[in-house]
Design a protein around this motif. Structure first.
Motif, mmCIF file in Angstrom:
data_model
loop_
_atom_site.group_PDB
_atom_site.id
_atom_site.type_symbol
_atom_site.label_atom_id
_atom_site.label_comp_id
_atom_site.label_asym_id
_atom_site.label_seq_id
_atom_site.Cartn_x
_atom_site.Cartn_y
_atom_site.Cartn_z
ATOM 1 N N THR A 21 -11.883 14.053 9.083
ATOM 2 C CA THR A 21 -11.445 12.873 9.814
ATOM 3 C C THR A 21 -10.792 11.919 8.824
ATOM 4 O O THR A 21 -11.415 11.502 7.851
ATOM 5 C CB THR A 21 -12.648 12.184 10.491
ATOM 6 N N PHE A 22 -9.519 11.605 9.082
ATOM 7 C CA PHE A 22 -8.744 10.723 8.220
ATOM 8 C C PHE A 22 -8.584 9.390 8.927
ATOM 9 O O PHE A 22 -8.050 9.329 10.035
ATOM 10 C CB PHE A 22 -7.384 11.359 7.936
ATOM 11 N N THR A 23 -9.071 8.321 8.291
ATOM 12 C CA THR A 23 -9.005 6.979 8.865
ATOM 13 C C THR A 23 -7.970 6.154 8.109
ATOM 14 O O THR A 23 -7.972 6.130 6.875
ATOM 15 C CB THR A 23 -10.380 6.287 8.775
ATOM 16 N N VAL A 24 -7.074 5.495 8.863
ATOM 17 C CA VAL A 24 -5.996 4.687 8.295
ATOM 18 C C VAL A 24 -6.142 3.262 8.825
ATOM 19 O O VAL A 24 -6.062 3.027 10.032
ATOM 20 C CB VAL A 24 -4.617 5.256 8.689
ATOM 21 N N VAL A 25 -6.346 2.305 7.909
ATOM 22 C CA VAL A 25 -6.443 0.888 8.258
ATOM 23 C C VAL A 25 -5.286 0.175 7.554
ATOM 24 O O VAL A 25 -5.271 0.052 6.333
ATOM 25 C CB VAL A 25 -7.801 0.294 7.815
ATOM 26 N N VAL A 26 -4.295 -0.255 8.347
ATOM 27 C CA VAL A 26 -3.062 -0.824 7.803
ATOM 28 C C VAL A 26 -3.193 -2.329 7.603
ATOM 29 O O VAL A 26 -3.732 -3.037 8.451
ATOM 30 C CB VAL A 26 -1.869 -0.511 8.735
ATOM 31 N N ALA A 27 -2.668 -2.796 6.448
ATOM 32 C CA ALA A 27 -2.566 -4.226 6.156
ATOM 33 C C ALA A 27 -1.187 -4.446 5.538
ATOM 34 O O ALA A 27 -0.994 -4.220 4.345
ATOM 35 C CB ALA A 27 -3.670 -4.666 5.207
ATOM 36 N N GLY A 28 -0.199 -4.805 6.371
ATOM 37 C CA GLY A 28 1.170 -4.990 5.884
ATOM 38 C C GLY A 28 1.782 -3.660 5.499
ATOM 39 O O GLY A 28 1.819 -2.733 6.290
ATOM 40 N N ASP A 29 2.237 -3.562 4.228
ATOM 41 C CA ASP A 29 2.836 -2.311 3.766
ATOM 42 C C ASP A 29 1.847 -1.487 2.931
ATOM 43 O O ASP A 29 2.238 -0.618 2.157
ATOM 44 C CB ASP A 29 4.123 -2.576 2.981
ATOM 45 N N ALA A 30 0.559 -1.772 3.104
ATOM 46 C CA ALA A 30 -0.494 -1.032 2.407
ATOM 47 C C ALA A 30 -1.508 -0.532 3.436
ATOM 48 O O ALA A 30 -1.515 -0.972 4.584
ATOM 49 C CB ALA A 30 -1.191 -1.926 1.392
#
Length: 99
Positions: A21-30
């Protein structure tokens, strides 16, 4: 559609397919997140977002310590890319958004 979310992924490794399970939490361009699977969890390091493309690294501990350099593209609910594992070369990553 945002690249943020949770994905059920598979990486084709020399030791066979490794699901997780791959979790992606975006903050702007990171972005931050993790990849959790049968061999434990690895945190995302230096996660970058450019459009619908993600680049990051992870420090693998098991079965041997090494840094994995990763790139993936999100297209709707599908994610595809590759994981570079030093001398072991490049391994394909694929999956889909969970839920």
């Amino acid at each position: 559609m945002s690249v943020a979310g949770t994905y059920n992924v598979n990486v084709k490794t020399p030791m066979g397919d490794q699901g997780g399970t791959f979790t992606v939490v975006v903050a702007g361009d990171a972005f931050t997140g993790s990849l959790a699977g049968g061999m434990g969890a690895m945190d995302v390091n230096n996660g970058k977002v450019e459009g619908n493309t993600l680049t990051w690294s992870m420090d693998m501990k098991v079965p041997m310590p090494m840094t994995l350099d990763c790139t993936a593209t999100v297209d709707g609910d599908t994610i595809t890319g590759d994981v570079k594992a030093g001398a072991f070369g490049s391994m394909p990553l694929s999956g889909s958004r969970a839920g």
